[in-house]
Design an enzyme around this catalytic site. Structure first.
Site, short mmCIF file in Angstrom:
data_model
loop_
_atom_site.label_atom_id
_atom_site.label_comp_id
_atom_site.label_asym_id
_atom_site.label_seq_id
_atom_site.Cartn_x
_atom_site.Cartn_y
_atom_site.Cartn_z
N GLY A 139 0.78 -1.24 0.00
CA GLY A 139 0.00 0.00 0.00
C GLY A 139 0.81 1.29 0.00
O GLY A 139 0.35 2.31 -0.48
N ASP A 173 1.08 3.58 4.61
CA ASP A 173 0.01 4.27 3.90
C ASP A 173 -1.05 4.78 4.87
O ASP A 173 -1.48 5.92 4.82
CB ASP A 173 -0.62 3.35 2.83
CG ASP A 173 -0.96 1.96 3.35
OD1 ASP A 173 -0.69 1.67 4.54
OD2 ASP A 173 -1.48 1.15 2.58
N ASP A 198 -4.75 2.24 11.15
CA ASP A 198 -6.14 2.14 11.61
C ASP A 198 -6.14 1.69 13.08
O ASP A 198 -6.14 2.52 13.98
CB ASP A 198 -6.89 1.16 10.69
CG ASP A 198 -8.36 1.02 11.03
OD1 ASP A 198 -8.87 1.83 11.82
OD2 ASP A 198 -9.02 0.10 10.51
N THR A 203 -0.68 -3.41 12.79
CA THR A 203 0.36 -3.68 11.80
C THR A 203 1.66 -2.98 12.18
O THR A 203 2.73 -3.58 12.19
CB THR A 203 -0.08 -3.20 10.40
OG1 THR A 203 -1.32 -3.82 10.08
CG2 THR A 203 0.95 -3.55 9.34
N ARG A 240 -5.39 0.82 -6.85
CA ARG A 240 -4.10 1.35 -6.42
C ARG A 240 -3.60 2.45 -7.35
O ARG A 240 -2.84 3.32 -6.97
CB ARG A 240 -3.04 0.25 -6.38
CG ARG A 240 -3.28 -0.83 -5.34
CD ARG A 240 -2.01 -1.68 -5.17
NE ARG A 240 -2.25 -2.93 -4.48
CZ ARG A 240 -2.26 -3.08 -3.15
NH1 ARG A 240 -2.08 -2.05 -2.38
NH2 ARG A 240 -2.46 -4.27 -2.62
P1 5GP Z 1 -4.04 -1.49 11.13
O1 5GP Z 1 -5.46 -1.69 11.61
O2 5GP Z 1 -3.17 -2.66 11.45
O3 5GP Z 1 -3.47 -0.19 11.67
O4 5GP Z 1 -4.14 -1.31 9.56
C1 5GP Z 1 -3.59 -2.31 8.77
C2 5GP Z 1 -3.62 -2.10 7.30
O5 5GP Z 1 -4.96 -2.13 6.89
C3 5GP Z 1 -3.05 -0.82 6.71
O6 5GP Z 1 -1.66 -0.86 6.52
C4 5GP Z 1 -3.76 -0.84 5.37
O7 5GP Z 1 -3.04 -1.61 4.45
C5 5GP Z 1 -5.08 -1.46 5.71
N1 5GP Z 1 -6.14 -0.46 5.82
C6 5GP Z 1 -6.63 0.16 6.92
N2 5GP Z 1 -7.62 1.00 6.59
C7 5GP Z 1 -7.75 0.92 5.23
C8 5GP Z 1 -8.61 1.56 4.27
O8 5GP Z 1 -9.48 2.41 4.57
N3 5GP Z 1 -8.42 1.22 2.96
C9 5GP Z 1 -7.49 0.32 2.55
N4 5GP Z 1 -7.40 0.07 1.25
N5 5GP Z 1 -6.67 -0.30 3.42
C10 5GP Z 1 -6.80 0.00 4.74
MG MG Z 2 -0.44 -1.15 4.57
#
Ligand code: 5GP
Ligand code: MG
Length: 179
Positions: free
Chosen positions: A48, A104, A107, A111, A169
């Site tokens: 991403g 990128d 959330d 990660t 993308r």
């Molecule tokens: P985390 O919840 O571990 O912080 O987010 C993990 C991953 O989820 C991010 O690196 C990203 O790749 C994906 N992600 C989170 N929110 C979104 C979103 O709104 N759109 C997309 N395409 N990917 C997301």
């Molecule tokens: Mg990512």
């Protein structure tokens, strides 16, 4: 283009390339100022972050800056937790260097926590986090993030490197899902 359809879902324009570019340039300036005299390795977390990384890295004003690309993979291990993650693609020497992890979007933060834990095993001098986007609600300030481009709501977004099941993308702007 104000609307796009990817697989079964509709998305509408949310953040324009001009806004992204402005934010990324500001971030690059801050990082460049903060990292003077440091041996810096930028780490792009694939897939991403590839477009964000390209956009940011060309604005980095540090003669010795380097960039590398890696991905976090999960595989079934014999660990009691079942899921063990590992970093693939880190061939550079990291010991004693300042790492700037490029994400990128953050959330829940799960990660990035995993990435930080794995990178710290390689004994860097310091690890900084730079994310283009942050969804603050679920993240809930679990720990400080060094550089944040923009904060957004909980909507699912695509474009500028981010995908919906591998599509979208290539979109130059960022789109959010139409519910
Ligand atoms: P985390 O919840 O571990 O912080 O987010 C993990 C991953 O989820 C991010 O690196 C990203 O790749 C994906 N992600 C989170 N929110 C979104 C979103 O709104 N759109 C997309 N395409 N990917 C997301
Ligand atoms: Mg990512």
């Amino acid at each position: 283009m104000n609307r796009v359809k990817l697989h079964d879902k509709e998305f509408e324009i949310f953040i324009t390339y001009a806004q992204i570019n402005e934010n990324v340039k500001k971030m690059a300036l801050r990082i460049s100022n903060d990292m003077k005299n440091e041996d810096v390795l930028f780490i792009c977390i694939l897939n991403g972050s590839f477009m964000f990384t390209a956009e940011l890295f060309k604005e980095i004003d540090l003669e010795q800056a380097e960039v590398t690309f890696m991905r976090l993979s999960s595989y079934s291990g014999t660990d009691t937790t079942g899921q063990v993650k590992k970093l693939i693609g880190l061939n550079e020497s990291v010991e004693g260097r300042v790492l700037v992890v490029l994400e990128d979007i953050i959330d829940t933060g799960n990660t990035i926590v995993e990435v930080l834990k794995l990178l710290k095993e390689h004994k860097p001098k310091d690890v900084k986090i730079a994310t283009m986007l942050l969804k603050p609600e679920k993240f809930n300030n679990k720990f400080p993030i060094d550089y944040v481009g923009m904060e957004i709501g909980n909507d699912f977004i695509v474009g500028f490197g981010l995908d919906y099941d591998q599509k979208g993308r290539n979109l130059k702007d960022i789109y959010k899902i139409v519910e």
